[in-house]
Design a protein around this motif. Sequence first.
Motif, mmCIF file in Angstrom:
data_model
loop_
_atom_site.group_PDB
_atom_site.id
_atom_site.type_symbol
_atom_site.label_atom_id
_atom_site.label_comp_id
_atom_site.label_asym_id
_atom_site.label_seq_id
_atom_site.Cartn_x
_atom_site.Cartn_y
_atom_site.Cartn_z
ATOM 1 N N ASN A 1 -31.276 21.220 -11.420
ATOM 2 C CA ASN A 1 -30.794 20.497 -10.247
ATOM 3 C C ASN A 1 -29.488 21.089 -9.746
ATOM 4 O O ASN A 1 -28.630 21.503 -10.546
ATOM 5 N N LEU A 2 -29.345 21.139 -8.437
ATOM 6 C CA LEU A 2 -28.090 21.609 -7.861
ATOM 7 C C LEU A 2 -26.930 20.725 -8.306
ATOM 8 O O LEU A 2 -27.059 19.499 -8.378
ATOM 9 N N VAL A 3 -25.817 21.362 -8.600
ATOM 10 C CA VAL A 3 -24.595 20.622 -8.901
ATOM 11 C C VAL A 3 -23.863 20.417 -7.579
ATOM 12 O O VAL A 3 -23.508 21.379 -6.899
ATOM 13 N N ILE A 4 -23.664 19.161 -7.217
ATOM 14 C CA ILE A 4 -23.143 18.804 -5.894
ATOM 15 C C ILE A 4 -21.781 18.144 -6.018
ATOM 16 O O ILE A 4 -21.549 17.320 -6.901
ATOM 17 N N ASP A 5 -20.877 18.511 -5.128
ATOM 18 C CA ASP A 5 -19.650 17.729 -4.936
ATOM 19 C C ASP A 5 -20.066 16.492 -4.154
ATOM 20 O O ASP A 5 -20.271 16.548 -2.933
ATOM 21 N N GLU A 6 -20.202 15.380 -4.848
ATOM 22 C CA GLU A 6 -20.784 14.187 -4.241
ATOM 23 C C GLU A 6 -19.932 13.612 -3.120
ATOM 24 O O GLU A 6 -20.448 12.998 -2.187
ATOM 25 N N ASP A 7 -18.613 13.793 -3.202
ATOM 26 C CA ASP A 7 -17.742 13.242 -2.157
ATOM 27 C C ASP A 7 -18.006 13.872 -0.799
ATOM 28 O O ASP A 7 -17.833 13.227 0.236
ATOM 29 N N TRP A 8 -18.436 15.146 -0.789
ATOM 30 C CA TRP A 8 -18.579 15.867 0.467
ATOM 31 C C TRP A 8 -19.966 16.450 0.670
ATOM 32 O O TRP A 8 -20.203 17.131 1.669
ATOM 33 N N GLY A 9 -20.885 16.206 -0.270
ATOM 34 C CA GLY A 9 -22.249 16.686 -0.112
ATOM 35 C C GLY A 9 -22.359 18.190 -0.114
ATOM 36 O O GLY A 9 -23.207 18.762 0.576
ATOM 37 N N GLU A 10 -21.528 18.857 -0.924
ATOM 38 C CA GLU A 10 -21.468 20.312 -0.934
ATOM 39 C C GLU A 10 -21.941 20.881 -2.278
ATOM 40 O O GLU A 10 -21.329 20.605 -3.317
ATOM 41 N N PRO A 11 -23.000 21.681 -2.293
ATOM 42 C CA PRO A 11 -23.392 22.366 -3.525
ATOM 43 C C PRO A 11 -22.301 23.333 -3.976
ATOM 44 O O PRO A 11 -21.655 23.993 -3.158
ATOM 45 N N LEU A 12 -22.108 23.436 -5.286
ATOM 46 C CA LEU A 12 -21.137 24.376 -5.834
ATOM 47 C C LEU A 12 -21.775 25.759 -5.969
ATOM 48 O O LEU A 12 -22.976 25.876 -6.225
#
Length: 273
Positions: free
Chosen positions: A108-119
């Motif tokens: 699964n993609l690791v996402i910065d949940e606050d901004w919806g941005e994949p790392l």
Amino acid sequence: MSKPRSVIRRVLLASLASALAATAVYSALDLGSEAEAAATLPPTHAKFDYQIGGAYTPPSGVQVVTRDRTAAPAAGLYNICYVNAFQVQPGEQGSWASDLLLRDAQGNLVIDEDWGEPLLDLRTADKRTRVAAKVNGWIDQCASKGYKAIEPDNYDSYERSKNLLTKAQAKAYLTLLATHAHSKNLAIAQKNTVELAADRQSVGLDFAVAEECGQYDECGDYVDHFGNNVIVIEYTDAGRQKACSGFGSTLTIVQRDVDVSTPGSAGYVRKTC
């Protein structure tokens, strides 16, 4: 466009003497190469506007502006080009090779949940080189547009990586960007990540952009490593007042709304010391 992570991020300053002038030339001693010695730093204790949420005519007296890499620089001013260098802008996932997106053990993609941005995946030298090649292309575009410096965001993505990324990998990758920026005669900032400020010379970072260092009593930490070459962005009245009280006569300080919106927007805020 990525917005500031006001609570999560930190910036650091280093103690170059306050004698570093606004037009100081980045020293080859810091980079270890005479070929990387022509970047001009932003003026210190300057009037500043943070426009990564949208470009607009700078307020009267402003000397330094930061804008997104997709925008044109402001005429006649010192312009800093904002680049989301460690994470992927919403809607841009398809422009990256799939294996350069960080994934957990389940795929699964690791996402910065606050901004919806994949790392971005920086775990190997090969991947860091490939990611840097793409981001360095953006840096080239900033240079061709007339920007004088780069603000690479999300240096601290390792903190949101589920322990998959390390500080050492972040530093190794940012060193690639710094070397390239200097080859284009661009200065490059450390964005937040105060805990890595002591490494700014080995990475090749010229100045700091610190979100909420007043709010969290960190401005002095940035100054310890960057001298007065620190740009402070606060998002609350209390943070701005603390920053101005302690550093208003030496550092570049502005308060913006957390969405860094444009004038005329309901939430637009811009205040200074």
